[in-house]
Design an enzyme around this catalytic site. Structure first.
Site, PDB file in Angstrom:
ATOM      1  N   LYS A 271       0.990  -1.015  -0.107  1.00 52.76           N
ATOM      2  CA  LYS A 271       0.039  -0.281   0.276  1.00 52.76           C
ATOM      3  C   LYS A 271       0.711   1.298   0.057  1.00 52.76           C
ATOM      4  O   LYS A 271       1.644   0.982   0.721  1.00 52.76           O
ATOM      5  CB  LYS A 271      -1.005  -0.190   1.201  1.00 52.76           C
ATOM      6  N   ARG A 346      -9.623 -12.270   1.697  1.00 52.43           N
ATOM      7  CA  ARG A 346     -10.030 -13.468   1.042  1.00 52.43           C
ATOM      8  C   ARG A 346      -9.599 -14.908   1.528  1.00 52.43           C
ATOM      9  O   ARG A 346     -10.215 -15.887   1.771  1.00 52.43           O
ATOM     10  CB  ARG A 346     -10.632 -12.947  -0.702  1.00 52.43           C
TER      11      ARG A 346
END
Length: 519
Positions: A271, A346
């Site tokens: 990020k 996920r």
């Protein structure tokens, strides 16, 4: 154990004239509605409004001829328009508490006028007040003289409302302790310690998988994310299972999987641009599971079994981190190609969901749920104060999303209903003969069409739940909840770009009121 997670003593009172309080907080939309026993509050406020017309809109502090002596008006604004909802009461109560604390109140009496405006108005008002009294766990532990903001909170109402509100707030405190704390205070091993303490002596049992060999064998997708972090002992991942079984024959089983990413660097797809700050809140899905289990431990609803799992892992970056293009075979035997290491949530949940899928056929009326701060896209789609729920075919036939949305509207926890479509499954289908499923593309969810819907299809496909749809001989209800809004993005609402006090969506509260509270 629950007493440690109640902000202060809370008492139901029958009169505004009761002694023992150093002020009154009045939550109201109109002074005209202060009639009967509340007339004693209306008179001084109307006198103040005669010289200051802003009182009704902005609130005020006035003297009253009562033992409490001071009155804080916390106006809700209008409550009768099409778009007004019960959150106005929650917000007003929270603002009223903050103002009361500023003027030195330590024992406020909370009063709500026109409580019939919404079915759960009284409950939500007390929850709003308790929200403002929360003290972060780091402060409670490190600065004990600041461990509480008030000594007593009174509420003009009944004991049942107070008992329910304090039980629910104890669960919210657990959620906020885990979800809002910094990446070291709530690294996976310390989350385990905290959870053990919370449920010690209760009827909620805890089972923890921490052995790396077992994690790699049984939860390979989770272990890919854990691969870099496990080299640091204090960051090693955990898969935790909390089990509650109420008295009487089980009529419904709820199987929860919570995303517990204690810090999300983005991994190899790191990020950048300042968006890493705040990623300690990427564990709010697992935190909500723990909070829900705390509520069950207190309220002990009958005929219900719940297994809540917490996939606690840190998405670290380094020489051992997993990378895009890797192919990993999931617990369900599905070959998954990694597309973006910042889609770690996920990955952390998929094998645990598969485990729950394996348990489900042995349980009574099972319903699976994943709860996660999963995508920025959900915030773009619905705004920063809303969560989304998506049902598979069997859950859609049972109207689960509609029930949860209705429950959320009652208790200031709004949900929007989203839908899993065929395009979502197409998006995640393997693009070559190497893989069965593509984990993600290489763009942020916020730049991907249907960016919050497609992950639900990935979870279904990678866990083997696609074999349990409405066309199956063994259909299983499954709902995916993307709760990213408030835990992730409240930082952006501050002009100084500072992290705000997080309020993870009250998923646990909505679930309780949706189906599981005894009447």
């Amino acid at each position: 154990m629950a007493a440690k997670r109640i902000q202060c003593e809370v008492k139901a009172e029958a009169s505004v004239s009761v002694e023992g309080y150093d002020g009154i907080i009045l939550v109201a939309d109109s002074l005209d509605k202060l009639t009967g026993p509340l007339d004693v509050l209306r008179v001084p406020l109307q006198a103040q409004a005669a010289i200051d017309e802003s009182v009704v809109k902005d609130g005020a502090v006035v003297k009253v001829a009562l033992p409490a002596s001071r009155l804080v008006l916390a106006p809700t604004g209008p409550l009768n328009r099409d778009y007004d909802d019960v959150r106005r009461l929650f917000d007003a109560a929270s603002a009223g508490i903050k103002r009361a604390l500023k003027i030195g109140m330590k024992k406020p009496l909370l009063v709500v006028a026109n409580a019939d405006s919404f079915p759960e108005a009284k409950l939500v008002t007390v929850l709003g007040a308790l929200h403002a009294l929360y003290v972060p766990i780091e402060i409670r532990e490190d600065v004990p003289e600041k461990a509480s903001k008030a000594a007593l909170l009174g509420f003009l109402g009944d004991d049942k409302t107070v008992q329910l509100a304090t039980a629910l707030d104890a669960g919210r405190t657990v959620t906020r302790d885990i979800g809002g704390s910094d990446p070291e205070r709530m690294a996976p091993p310390r989350v385990e310690e905290y959870v053990r303490d919370v449920f010690q002596g209760t009827n909620v049992s805890l089972d923890v998988v921490s052995d790396d060999e077992k994690l790699c064998k049984e939860y390979p997708l989770f272990s890919a994310v854990n691969r870099c972090a496990k080299g640091v002992s204090r960051h090693r991942g955990r898969v935790m299972f909390l089990t509650y079984k109420g008295s009487g024959p089980v009529e419904q089983t709820l199987l929860l999987v919570g995303k517990g990413v204690t810090y999300d660097t983005g991994g190899a797809d790191i990020k950048a641009g300042g968006v890493m700050a705040g990623m300690h809140r990427d564990k709010c899905g697992a935190a909500a599971v723990a909070g829900f289990m705390q509520i069950l431990a207190i309220l002990q609803p009958k005929n219900l079994k719940v297994i809540g799992s917490m996939a606690m892992v840190r998405n670290s970056v380094g020489s051992e981190c997993y990378v895009a293009d890797e192919i990993i075979t999931s617990r369900a035997g599905v070959r998954v190609r990694v597309g973006n290491t910042d889609a770690e949530g996920r990955m952390a949940m998929a094998d645990v969901l598969c485990h729950m899928k394996e348990i489900a056929p042995k349980e009574v009326n099972p319903h699976l749920m994943t709860i996660a701060t999963l995508t920025g896209h959900v915030c773009l789609a619905y705004g920063e104060q809303y969560s989304a729920i998506m049902d598979n075919g069997p859950a859609r036939l049972a109207g689960v999303a509609q029930k949860l949305q209705a429950a959320g509207d009652l208790v200031a926890d709004p949900f929007e209903i989203s839908t899993i479509r065929r395009e979502d499954f197409d998006f995640h289908s393997g693009k070559s003969e190497y893989e069965d499923v593509l984990q993600c593309n290489n763009a942020p969810s916020s730049r991907t069409p249907r960016g919050h819907q497609t992950p639900s299809a990935f979870l279904i496909m990678s866990s083997g739940l696609d074999k349990h749809g409405k066309d199956s001989s063994q259909p299983i209800k499954y709902s995916h909840l993307d709760i990213a809004g408030l835990p992730y993005y409240s930082r952006k609402q501050n002009s100084k770009n500072q992290l705000q006090d997080p309020l993870p969506p009250l998923v646990s509260l909505s679930l309780v009121l949706c189906e599981f509270l005894p009447s």
